[in-house]
Design an enzyme around this catalytic site. Sequence first.
Site, short mmCIF file in Angstrom:
data_model
loop_
_atom_site.label_atom_id
_atom_site.label_comp_id
_atom_site.label_asym_id
_atom_site.label_seq_id
_atom_site.Cartn_x
_atom_site.Cartn_y
_atom_site.Cartn_z
N ARG A 42 0.84 -1.20 0.00
CA ARG A 42 0.00 0.00 0.00
C ARG A 42 0.88 1.26 0.00
O ARG A 42 0.59 2.23 -0.65
CB ARG A 42 -0.90 -0.04 1.24
CG ARG A 42 -2.05 0.91 1.23
CD ARG A 42 -2.94 0.65 2.42
NE ARG A 42 -2.16 0.09 3.54
CZ ARG A 42 -2.67 -0.37 4.64
NH1 ARG A 42 -3.97 -0.39 4.81
NH2 ARG A 42 -1.90 -0.84 5.61
N GLU A 127 -3.13 -23.19 2.61
CA GLU A 127 -2.79 -23.84 3.88
C GLU A 127 -2.67 -22.85 5.05
O GLU A 127 -3.09 -23.14 6.17
CB GLU A 127 -1.46 -24.60 3.72
CG GLU A 127 -1.04 -25.41 4.93
CD GLU A 127 -1.98 -26.57 5.22
OE1 GLU A 127 -2.10 -27.45 4.36
OE2 GLU A 127 -2.61 -26.58 6.30
N VAL A 130 -5.77 -21.29 7.74
CA VAL A 130 -6.30 -21.86 8.99
C VAL A 130 -5.15 -22.44 9.80
O VAL A 130 -4.37 -23.25 9.31
CB VAL A 130 -7.31 -23.00 8.71
CG1 VAL A 130 -7.88 -23.55 10.03
CG2 VAL A 130 -8.43 -22.53 7.82
N LYS A 203 -12.36 -19.58 9.93
CA LYS A 203 -11.56 -20.81 9.83
C LYS A 203 -12.46 -22.04 9.91
O LYS A 203 -12.23 -23.05 9.22
CB LYS A 203 -10.52 -20.82 10.95
CG LYS A 203 -9.46 -19.72 10.77
CD LYS A 203 -8.65 -19.51 12.03
CE LYS A 203 -7.60 -18.42 11.85
NZ LYS A 203 -6.95 -18.02 13.10
P1 NDP Z 1 -0.32 -7.00 7.52
O1 NDP Z 1 -1.35 -5.97 7.82
O2 NDP Z 1 0.85 -7.11 8.40
O3 NDP Z 1 0.21 -6.78 6.02
C1 NDP Z 1 -0.65 -6.45 4.97
C2 NDP Z 1 0.18 -6.11 3.75
O4 NDP Z 1 -0.71 -5.84 2.68
C3 NDP Z 1 1.04 -4.85 3.93
O5 NDP Z 1 2.28 -5.05 3.32
C4 NDP Z 1 0.26 -3.77 3.19
O6 NDP Z 1 1.07 -2.76 2.61
C5 NDP Z 1 -0.37 -4.57 2.09
N1 NDP Z 1 -1.60 -3.96 1.58
C6 NDP Z 1 -2.68 -3.58 2.26
N2 NDP Z 1 -3.60 -3.06 1.43
C7 NDP Z 1 -3.07 -3.11 0.19
C8 NDP Z 1 -3.52 -2.70 -1.09
N3 NDP Z 1 -4.72 -2.15 -1.26
N4 NDP Z 1 -2.69 -2.89 -2.15
C9 NDP Z 1 -1.48 -3.45 -2.00
N5 NDP Z 1 -1.00 -3.86 -0.79
C10 NDP Z 1 -1.79 -3.69 0.27
O7 NDP Z 1 -1.12 -8.40 7.43
P2 NDP Z 1 -0.60 -9.85 7.81
O8 NDP Z 1 0.69 -10.10 7.16
O9 NDP Z 1 -0.69 -10.03 9.27
O10 NDP Z 1 -1.74 -10.77 7.19
C11 NDP Z 1 -1.82 -11.00 5.80
C12 NDP Z 1 -2.83 -12.11 5.53
O11 NDP Z 1 -2.41 -13.30 6.17
C13 NDP Z 1 -4.25 -11.84 6.03
O12 NDP Z 1 -5.17 -12.41 5.15
C14 NDP Z 1 -4.30 -12.58 7.37
O13 NDP Z 1 -5.60 -12.95 7.75
C15 NDP Z 1 -3.46 -13.79 7.03
N6 NDP Z 1 -2.86 -14.45 8.19
C16 NDP Z 1 -2.09 -13.74 9.05
C17 NDP Z 1 -1.49 -14.37 10.14
C18 NDP Z 1 -0.63 -13.60 11.07
O14 NDP Z 1 -0.14 -14.22 12.05
N7 NDP Z 1 -0.36 -12.32 10.87
C19 NDP Z 1 -1.71 -15.79 10.38
C20 NDP Z 1 -2.50 -16.47 9.38
C21 NDP Z 1 -3.06 -15.80 8.33
P3 NDP Z 1 2.02 -1.81 3.51
O15 NDP Z 1 3.14 -2.69 3.96
O16 NDP Z 1 2.45 -0.75 2.58
O17 NDP Z 1 1.16 -1.35 4.63
N1 HSE Z 2 -5.60 -13.32 15.09
C1 HSE Z 2 -5.37 -14.67 14.75
C2 HSE Z 2 -5.12 -15.48 16.02
C3 HSE Z 2 -4.19 -14.74 13.78
O1 HSE Z 2 -5.07 -14.92 17.13
O2 HSE Z 2 -5.01 -16.71 15.94
C4 HSE Z 2 -4.17 -15.98 12.94
O3 HSE Z 2 -5.24 -16.08 12.09
#
Ligand code: NDP
Ligand code: HSE
Length: 425
Positions: A42, A127, A130, A203
Amino acid sequence: MRLALLGCGTVGSEVVRLLHHQADDLTARIGAPLEIVGIAVRRIGRERGDLPVDDGLFTTDALGLVKRDDVDVVVEVVGGIEPARTWLVEALRGGKSVITANKALLAEDGATLHDAAAEGGADLYYEASVAGAIPLLRPLRESLHGDNVTRVTGIVNGTTNFILSSMDATGAGFSEALEEATELGYAEADPTADVEGFDAAAKAAILASLAFHTRVTAADVFREGMTGVTAGDMASAREMGCTIKLLCIAERNEDSVSVRVHPAMIPRTHPLASVGDAFNAVFVEAEAAGQLMFYGRGAGGTPTASAVLGDVVAAARNRLSGTRAPSESNYAHLPVRPIGAAVTRYHINLDVDDKPGVLAAVAGVFAKHEVSIATVRQSGREEDAKLVIVTHVAPDANLAATVDALSQLEIVRSIASVLRVEGGV
Ligand code: NDP
Ligand code: HSE
């Protein structure tokens, strides 16, 4: 193999690091090197630490990146419904392999992604969506396809498991335990999706769809959060040799499935009772395999990136060998039962008057609604009299109607708590 990475936050940045640090091994395992050709974010100028990639790879044009002809694999770790759905549909229809961790999108509209994958003849792997690092979806999607899964019971949210484990260990109340989880970085600034069960419900929908060969969406999942669990409930559970967990439960019977997320008492002897801290665990029951347990880290950048990379390797191998991932299996088309038809047990804590006939009146309400009582315990006297009633299994609708009728009895001063009970208490 050329890879487009959409998102470079908690998970995406660890995908970049692991790809870099394990480049040689990954090349050997796949049979070709993996190259990141673009990273959509973003904010281009955001501080990203010492990421081992060229700054020139970053772009804000995710759709443009997905459309590039030289991209083989698209990894989406942005999250949310739109614009992620548009990007992934574009990629899949264009025949690109898609790896996503986006549980919200899969649970709300997985059908659109699966249809696009079928249309484009493309692989769709998820994978990491969940239970983070735990290899769980591939066993459900492949290893157990010779069997019939009957039940999936899981702790699939780390934040709430940390809170409930802490309440159990220290006697703390919900707010205090949430504060601790926030200070330690387990809970997000806005913990609503976790504590109200939305994350676990998404999930649960994904797990139920895979386990029962049926499309289940988040809207089909009965959801009750865990903000109402008190220190008193936890103490009451402890007295019964139980603890309280936020469970996702997906069950199948002959002609329907039921999927629910709610806090529940489980006996300390249940395999899920000892899952502490922010760990996740999923207990799968299948007709031939019997009981299976999957345990590990359900969140965090590096553990989640491990699952993402496992999918990347699988998708890359498929492309090189001209094969495909198993396509969606939804042939069963089972209807989803409403919560009222699910068969559960209740633990009910009542503040009552302490006089002759009270127990008989309370028992009469249970009898009227065809709910059988398993145990009754009275504590306190006069003003402090309490009844703790545990039922046998009954349809949830009967149990809910019983609680409603109890609340209207004059001799019941208040209903201190109502919790569902799982396992052999
Ligand atoms: P973050 O918020 O840490 O990262 C999101 C990323 O997406 C950032 O790099 C952001 O950019 C980018 N982004 C947001 N909006 C846009 C856009 N419109 N266009 C382009 N890039 C965009 O999220 P997470 O890494 O924590 O999570 C990512 C996914 O993984 C989610 O679906 C979440 O549910 C899933 N997930 C996360 C887990 C976790 O432990 N965090 C565990 C399991 C699943 P910028 O860096 O510039 O802000
Ligand atoms: N918020 C979630 C958790 C992250 O606490 O398990 C993984 O989906």
